[in-house]
Design an enzyme around this catalytic site. Structure first.
Site, short mmCIF file in Angstrom:
data_model
loop_
_atom_site.label_atom_id
_atom_site.label_comp_id
_atom_site.label_asym_id
_atom_site.label_seq_id
_atom_site.Cartn_x
_atom_site.Cartn_y
_atom_site.Cartn_z
N ASP A 301 1.30 -1.51 -0.18
CA ASP A 301 0.54 0.19 -0.22
C ASP A 301 0.88 0.96 -0.61
O ASP A 301 1.74 1.45 0.80
CB ASP A 301 -1.14 -0.12 1.45
CG ASP A 301 -1.67 0.62 1.39
OD1 ASP A 301 -3.08 1.21 -0.57
OD2 ASP A 301 -1.87 2.17 2.55
N GLU A 351 0.89 -0.76 -5.17
CA GLU A 351 -0.48 0.61 -5.55
C GLU A 351 0.26 1.67 -5.57
O GLU A 351 0.56 2.71 -4.41
CB GLU A 351 -1.08 0.25 -4.13
CG GLU A 351 -2.33 1.14 -3.56
CD GLU A 351 -1.45 2.52 -3.98
OE1 GLU A 351 -2.26 3.40 -4.39
OE2 GLU A 351 -1.83 3.21 -2.26
N ASP A 404 -11.77 0.72 -1.88
CA ASP A 404 -11.27 2.42 -1.23
C ASP A 404 -12.57 2.92 -2.42
O ASP A 404 -12.90 4.21 -3.15
CB ASP A 404 -10.52 3.16 -1.75
CG ASP A 404 -9.22 2.52 -0.27
OD1 ASP A 404 -10.38 2.38 0.58
OD2 ASP A 404 -8.49 2.75 -0.08
#
Length: 507
Positions: A301, A351, A404
């Protein structure tokens, strides 16, 4: 790029799975989910971080109190009944009295229901000392080097009314050895309870992971770059973060302003990368080794922060931050040398959304990690826009939506008229089955992996959205109705799409 096969799968965090008790667990319903995606030919299961969530952070799995621990709320009580540590009648009575929802996770209600039962299971364990469980817990303790600090941290948190460790008495805040040794003696039972929970949770996870492996499914875990200030990780390793003498952060993590926002100030402490490098990145090596013992691939992430990160003065807005250099390739080379299971390359997804530079992409390619392409970020009226699926490179993962974003159907309903018309033209559709058209486009792209969140398989709307970034309430609560898994799973259609796009299809 790491030599990945062309594959596909489903995103679903365990909390969203059906089953009794108000929250998904690591028990039988999770196995049922794995059975369904196996039948549908899928070979990837992606999830959020498994760490213990806290109410003050909105129960976000990205703001946990440990980068190593598993959330005890995920423990399957049926397993404890089978082990003789709980009475089935008592569990059922307490569950009925709690009036828990099957549709949403009410975290406060789940904690109120589940915590007394977990403590009862621990008391029964200590009273009866079943040989097999004692041996299992002792073996877990011997290899989980992070466990001692974590269990002590949780015990002290309880003693000090769940206050942040930065507000504890100085001797505990500064980890004075005599104070910690005294606390270990005085809080021995609470420490034993925290060890018990982690041993049980990890045992259940390992068995669930083995169940996935036996069916040909690889689990994609998630590694947030930052950890919460009020965590066992920071309390036990203060010297690895940019903190002042009282343990408070001097600067915090975030992102700078974009074209249509003022930036974000996350509040997480930033790493002292020089201090970490001096240790051979030991904490990060341990973290990655432990994570890769739990899962098969990791999603890194905020990958941007490994190349350079936005540091914001603690008393300033996000726009007043500055870019500072991250560890870059040195960190990942160190991990690859130190962790035996990744000696041939870290199995990772990067990501790489937002504020991505050539330097970030160079680092990603050097690591051999596919990046992320999210179809909802496309401008459908701009020819060859980078998030239109026909542009996706092989070293990427295609997502119709993510945890998200809104669901595909929710996104489509909110789309402006011009973008909707362009989308219809691009896909040659009237939008009546937009969720399947997004899935088919992602699966048909050149991306090496394609992953769809569970709600999109059923065409669910915004009510099934998992998280809305920048909001504090109502996130991480959606649960999948049991009937969708047991009776309405689109097994044949998803298998046909997978087979028809030359992706690995499980037998």
């Amino acid at each position: 790029m790491t030599d990945f096969d062309r594959r596909s799968g489903v995103f679903c965090h365990p909390t969203a799975l059906p089953g009794p008790g108000g929250i998904g667990t690591l028990g039988e319903p999770a196995r049922g989910f794995l059975d369904r995606i196996t039948e549908a030919g899928q070979s990837l299961w992606q999830l959020c971080p498994l760490g213990p969530t806290v109410g003050i952070h909105g129960n976000s799995p990205y703001q946990t109190c440990s980068a190593f621990a598993i959330d005890p709320l995920l423990i399957d009580l049926e397993d404890l009944i089978e082990r003789g540590l709980l009475s089935g009648n008592r569990v059922e009575t307490e569950r009925d009295d709690a009036r828990l929802s099957d549709d949403r996770v009410d975290y406060d209600a789940v904690r109120k229901y589940k915590r007394p039962l977990l403590r009862e299971a621990h008391r029964n364990y200590r009273d009866r000392r079943p040989t097999d469980l004692v041996e299992s817990i002792e073996a877990f303790e011997s290899r989980a080097e992070w466990l001692d600090d974590y269990a002590l941290y949780r015990a002290l948190k309880r003693r000090f009314d769940e206050r942040s460790w930065t507000d504890w008495p100085e001797e505990f805040r500064l980890r004075e050895p005599d104070a910690l040794e005294r606390a270990r003696e005085e809080l021995a039972n609470e420490i034993s309870y925290r060890v018990f929970l982690q041993a049980v949770a990890h045992d259940q996870w390992y068995r669930l992971h083995e169940y996935a492996t036996d069916r040909g499914i690889d689990v994609v875990g998630d590694v947030p770059i930052y950890v919460a200030l009020d965590s066992a990780d920071v309390w036990a390793n203060r010297e690895l973060f940019e903190l002042d003498a009282d343990g408070e952060p001097a600067v915090v993590a975030g992102v700078p302003p974009g074209d249509d926002d003022d930036g974000q100030k996350w509040g997480n402490p930033v790493y002292d990368w020089d201090a970490l490098a001096a240790t051979g990145y030991e904490w990060w090596v341990d973290r990655m080794a432990w994570t890769l013992d739990l899962v098969d691939l990791v999603r890194l992430d905020h990958f941007r922060g490994f190349e350079s990160f936005w540091a914001v003065p603690v008393d300033a807005p996000a726009r007043e931050g500055e870019w500072r250099p991250g560890p870059g390739r040195d960190l990942f080379e160190t991990i690859e040398r130190a962790v035996e299971t990744v000696s041939e390359g870290l199995p990772a997804i990067a990501e790489n959304l937002g504020h991505v530079t050539d330097e970030v992409e160079t680092l990603r390619r050097e690591l051999g990690a596919p990046g992320m392409n999210v179809m909802q970020y496309a401008d459908w009226c701009t020819e060859d826009h980078g998030y239109q699926p026909h542009t996706y490179a092989a070293d990427s993962v295609a997502y119709p939506s993510t945890h998200d974003t809104d669901t595909v159907c929710g996104y489509y309903e909110a789309l402006g008229e011009d973008q909707r018309d362009c989308l219809h033209y691009y896909m040659g559709t009237d939008g009546s089955e937009i969720h399947w058209e997004f899935i088919e486009a992602a699966w048909g792209s050149d991306s090496v992996f394609a992953v769809a969140p569970l709600p999109d398989l059923f065409g669910l709307g915004s009510e099934a959205r998992f998280n809305t970034p920048g909001t504090a309430d109502g996130n991480w609560e959606w649960r999948c109705p049991a009937a969708l898994i047991t009776a309405e799973f689109p097994t044949e259609r998803l298998r046909a799409v997978t087979d028809g796009t030359d992706r690995v299809t499980l037998n």
